[in-house]
Enzyme design. Structure first.
Site, short mmCIF file in Angstrom:
data_model
loop_
_atom_site.label_atom_id
_atom_site.label_comp_id
_atom_site.label_asym_id
_atom_site.label_seq_id
_atom_site.Cartn_x
_atom_site.Cartn_y
_atom_site.Cartn_z
N ASP A 100 92.80 46.43 86.50
CA ASP A 100 92.85 44.98 86.25
C ASP A 100 92.52 44.21 87.53
O ASP A 100 92.65 44.75 88.63
CB ASP A 100 94.25 44.56 85.80
CG ASP A 100 94.66 45.25 84.51
OD1 ASP A 100 93.77 45.67 83.75
OD2 ASP A 100 95.88 45.37 84.28
N1 URA Z 1 97.71 49.75 83.75
C1 URA Z 1 97.66 48.40 83.82
O1 URA Z 1 98.44 47.72 83.19
N2 URA Z 1 96.74 47.86 84.64
C2 URA Z 1 95.88 48.57 85.40
O2 URA Z 1 95.08 48.01 86.14
C3 URA Z 1 95.95 49.98 85.30
C4 URA Z 1 96.87 50.55 84.46
#
Ligand code: URA
Length: 317
Positions: free
Chosen positions: A180
Site C-alpha cells: 500500500d
Molecule cells: N497488508 C496490508 O494491509 N497492506 C500492505 O501493504 C501489505 C499487506
C-alpha cells in the site's frame, strides 16, 4: 561456474512454468550441446553448455532481481497522476550497489546442427512468456514514451539507469506483489516472470513477514486471544473488490502492547490491515520485513534499492 536444472532454466527464459518446460523437454524439443535431452533434471553449466529449443540456439537472458526498501507515499503502480511510483524511484536514482549484470534480450538463432527433432514442434508456449504481468504485478504495455521522467543526476547515473529504464519501458521489469501507499519495507522487482509466478500464485504458500504498530495497546491476555485467532484463521470483512474471506493460519508474535510481527502465506488486498481491523484494532504503521527467508537489507534507506545477490535469489527459489 553456475549449474542449474534444465527445466528451471527454460522457465526463467520465458518458456512458461516449470511444468510447461518439462513438457517441452520430454517432447524432445530441447537440445544440450547438440543432442536431444529429454531429462528435465539435467544439470546445465550455464556459461558453457549450448541449449537449443526447436533447433534454435538459446542465448541465455540474464534477469534483474531488485530489492527496494519502499518508503511511504510512493505507489506500486505503473502510473499515478498524483503520487510518485516505485518505477519513478528506480529511474531517478541508481541502485546503491553497482549493477552486476545487464539483461540482454533473449534471442534465438538458427542452430548449425539440426540434431533436435524439429518434427515434434507444436507447442505455442515456445517463446511465449506464460506469466501474465497484469495478474502478477503491473502491466506496463501502455507506459512506453514520454510519461517516463528523465533520470536526474550525473551523466554516469544516466548511463547506469539506461538499461533499468529500458526494462521498465519494455514492460519486463515488474513488481512481485504490491504494498500500500503507506506501507514501507521489502519490495521485489524482477524481469523473471517465472519467479514472480512462483512467489505470488494463489497456490504458493510463500511467507511474508510484517512488522505492525497498532493504535490501541493490547494487554497480555488479549495478545493471547489475537495470536490464537490468527492461528485459527481470521475472517476479514469485504473491502474494495475483495469479498469476505477466511484467512489461512498466520503467526502473530508480540514485541510490546503496541507492536507485533505477523507472518502470513497469502496476499489479499489490504490483508494485514483487515486482519487487525477484524480483531478490533487499527494498523498505524506497517513494514514488510521478509519474503520467505529473504530479509530486507536494513542498510537500504527508505526509497533505496539494490540488486539481489546470488545467494539471496536462491532463497526465493
Ligand atoms: N497488508 C496490508 O494491509 N497492506 C500492505 O501493504 C501489505 C499487506
Amino acid at each position: 561456474m553456475a549449474q542449474e536444472r534444465l527445466d528451471k532454466i527454460l522457465a526463467k527464459q520465458g518458456f512458461g512454468t516449470r511444468k510447461d518446460a518439462r513438457r517441452l523437454i520430454r517432447q524432445g524439443l530441447v537440445g544440450v550441446n547438440g543432442a536431444v535431452c529429454k531429462a528435465p533434471e539435467t544439470h546445465i553449466e550455464t556459461s558453457t553448455d549450448v541449449l537449443t529449443v526447436e533447433g534454435k540456439t538459446l542465448v541465455l537472458k540474464t534477469h534483474y532481481y531488485f530489492m527496494m526498501n519502499k518508503c511511504a507515499g510512493v505507489v506500486c503502480s505503473a502510473k499515478d497522476g498524483l503520487h510518485k511510483t516505485v518505477f519513478d524511484l528506480l529511474q531517478e536514482t541508481p541502485p546503491v550497489t553497482p549493477l552486476r549484470k545487464v539483461p540482454t534480450e533473449m534471442s534465438c538463432s538458427e542452430s548449425d546442427t539440426d540434431e533436435v527433432d524439429t518434427d515434434k514442434v507444436g507447442t505455442d508456449k515456445v517463446g511465449a512468456d506464460s506469466v501474465d504481468t497484469d495478474k502478477v504485478g503491473t502491466d506496463f504495455s501502455d507506459s512506453v514514451g514520454s510519461d517516463f521522467i528523465a533520470p536526474v543526476g550525473s551523466d554516469a547515473d544516466a548511463d547506469i539507469l539506461a538499461p533499468i529504464r529500458q526494462s521498465i519501458i519494455s514492460g519486463e521489469l515488474h513488481l512481485v506483489g504490491r504494498l500500500d501507499i503507506d506501507t514501507e519495507g521489502l519490495l521485489l522487482l524482477t524481469t523473471d516472470g517465472g519467479l514472480t509466478h512462483r512467489l505470488i500464485s494463489p497456490k504458493s504458500h510463500v511467507t511474508k513477514t510484517y512488522y505492525i504498530r497498532l493504535e490501541t495497546p493490547v494487554s497480555p491476555e488479549e495478545q493471547k486471544t489475537y495470536s490464537l485467532q490468527a492461528e485459527k484463521g481470521i475472517l476479514i470483512a469485504p473491502e474494495g473488490n475483495d469479498e469476505e474471506y477466511l484467512c489461512k493460519p498466520a503467526a502473530l508474535t508480540w514485541i510490546s502492547p503496541l507492536e507485533c510481527t505477523l507472518v502470513i502465506t497469502e496476499g489479499r488486498y489490504h490483508q494485514v490491515k483487515r486482519m487487525m481491523a477484524a480483531l478490533g484494532n487499527k494498523v498505524l504503521y506497517l513494514k514488510r520485513q521478509a519474503i520467505a527467508e529473504l530479509h530486507l537489507d536494513e542498510t537500504l534507506q527508505p526509497g533505496q534499492y539494490r540488486e539481489l545477490r546470488e545467494e539471496e535469489i536462491l532463497l526465493l527459489e
